[in-house]
Write an enzyme that holds these catalytic residues in place. Structure first.
Site, PDB file in Angstrom:
ATOM      1  N   CYS A 148       0.833  -1.199   0.000  1.00 23.50           N
ATOM      2  CA  CYS A 148       0.000   0.000   0.000  1.00 23.50           C
ATOM      3  C   CYS A 148       0.866   1.247   0.000  1.00 23.50           C
ATOM      4  O   CYS A 148       1.426   1.621   1.043  1.00 23.50           O
ATOM      5  CB  CYS A 148      -0.922  -0.015   1.226  1.00 23.50           C
ATOM      6  SG  CYS A 148      -1.913   1.479   1.380  1.00 23.50           S
ATOM      7  N   CYS A 151      -0.321   4.116   2.228  1.00 22.71           N
ATOM      8  CA  CYS A 151      -0.052   3.908   3.653  1.00 22.71           C
ATOM      9  C   CYS A 151       1.436   4.102   3.965  1.00 22.71           C
ATOM     10  O   CYS A 151       1.788   4.733   4.963  1.00 22.71           O
ATOM     11  CB  CYS A 151      -0.414   2.483   4.088  1.00 22.71           C
ATOM     12  SG  CYS A 151      -1.929   1.834   3.404  1.00 22.71           S
ATOM     13  N   ASP A 152       2.303   3.547   3.148  1.00 25.08           N
ATOM     14  CA  ASP A 152       3.716   3.428   3.535  1.00 25.08           C
ATOM     15  C   ASP A 152       4.676   4.310   2.746  1.00 25.08           C
ATOM     16  O   ASP A 152       5.846   4.426   3.129  1.00 25.08           O
ATOM     17  CB  ASP A 152       4.164   1.958   3.382  1.00 25.08           C
ATOM     18  CG  ASP A 152       3.377   1.032   4.294  1.00 25.08           C
ATOM     19  OD1 ASP A 152       2.911   1.513   5.343  1.00 25.08           O
ATOM     20  OD2 ASP A 152       3.222  -0.154   3.967  1.00 25.08           O
TER      21      ASP A 152
END
Ligand code: NAP
Length: 324
Positions: A148, A151-152
């Protein structure tokens, strides 16, 4: 409900296990729904599934969930959500649903150890990122291998990044990752992309993105974190090593819907089809989060869908009650 068989629950075990709503799955969608239905005084059961807390349990810091200006660790966020749902009376059991029967009402849900009846059911089983299935993938999960970018991505500032895949997600994520990485290599098993033309054009014009065509990743290595990957040229069979500080796998997701097969309508990829708002093709069965949403797939959107589905469940149950 007229076409469904109605079951009289004479068995005391079944009566004990009758809930207004059974939520299957315990990610942001499931727990948010639990907060809403239990606050609405509906007798609510959440069956957590094999990974209580869902996908966020495998992430480190979550920086994009509103309300946490300094970020929050995924497992902590999910524990907070669970406690919030339990505070209002939601019962959470850590078990896995093995079988559902939506052809009878109340609906029947069976886990490893027990069976439960639900007047309404809410499917929040989410989706799982498709894995490469190669050496090092699991070992370097959370240490350079991610599924993701939203997200990261910010954790990979100044790194050489590789993205695997040729669909919309891979191209969109690669473009997003150029904000952080020194360079982004898109490694794809073909010599053309399946992503939409507009995303392709943007990526081709981006000087930070390079394409490595006709290659697959065959191995991941490193020490404390990922350092390099082996890639194989599918035209020559030659294997070479590429230094990377981050590897984003974007080869699709698989909705966790195998237990609902033949019970309700799903699309050709297995995502639950919604008919009206959060209603599925079976009256009284609702769905929220990644189990139907392949587009946004964010914790906050899943939580939003969970809220919407809970309100739909509440309305449906009260309408049904007033007609009985
Ligand atoms: P996808 O369209 O299924 O693409 C998956 C990609 O991964 C394909 O290029 C596929 O290669 C490759 N792949 C699959 N298995 C692989 C493996 N084992 N090894 C190497 N490569 C592999 O998935 P997605 O990109 O996640 O998109 C899912 C859906 O969401 C699509 O309908 C998409 O349009 C939509 N979406 C839309 C947007 C947007 O509109 N902005 C953004 C994201 C997603 P092949 O090409 O060779 O099959």
């Amino acid at each position: 409900m007229s076409k469904k068989a109605n079951r009289n629950s004479h068995d005391s075990t079944e009566v004990k296990n009758l809930y207004d709503v059974i939520i299957i799955g315990s990610g942001p969608a499931g727990f948010t729904a639990g907060v809403y239905t239990s606050r609405a005084k509906l007798k609510t059961l959440i069956i957590s599934g094999s990974l209580p807390g869902g996908q966020l349990m495998t992430t480190s810091e979550v920086e994009n969930y509103p309300g946490f200006p300094n970020g929050i660790f995924g497992p902590e966020l999910m524990m907070n959500m669970r406690q919030q749902a339990e505070r209002f009376g939601t019962i959470v059991i850590d078990d896995e649903v093995l079988k559902v029967d939506f052809k009878i009402h109340p609906f029947l849900i069976s886990t490893h150890s027990e069976s439960f009846e639900g007047r309404a059911i809410l499917l929040c089983t989410g989706a799982s990122p498709r894995k490469l299935g190669i050496n090092g993938e699991q070992e370097f999960g959370g240490r350079g291998v991610s599924y993701c970018a939203t997200c990261d991505g910010p954790f990979f500032k100044g790194e050489e990044i590789a993205v695997i895949g040729g669909g919309d997600t891979a191209i969109e994520e690669a473009t997003f990752l150029t904000k952080f990485g020194k360079s982004v290599k898109i490694i794809h098993r073909r010599d053309f992309l399946r992503a939409s033309k507009i995303l392709q054009e943007k990526a081709f014009e981006n000087s930070k993105i390079q394409f490595i065509w006709n290659h697959v990743v065959t191995g991941i290595s490193g020490n404390k974190k990922i350092e390099s990957i082996d890639i194989k040229d599918l035209t020559t069979g030659k294997i070479s090593n590429v230094s990377v500080g981050g590897l984003f796998v974007a080869i699709g997701h698989e909705p966790n819907t195998s237990i609902f097969k033949d019970q309700l309508e799903m699309d050709d990829k297995g995502y639950v089809v919604l008919k009206e708002n959060t209603r599925t093709s079976v009256e009284g069965v609702f769905a929220a989060g990644d189990v139907h949403d392949y587009r946004y797939r964010q914790a906050v959107t899943a939580a939003g869908f969970g809220c919407m589905a809970a309100l739909d469940v509440e309305k449906w149950l009260s309408e049904k009650k007033s007609h009985n």
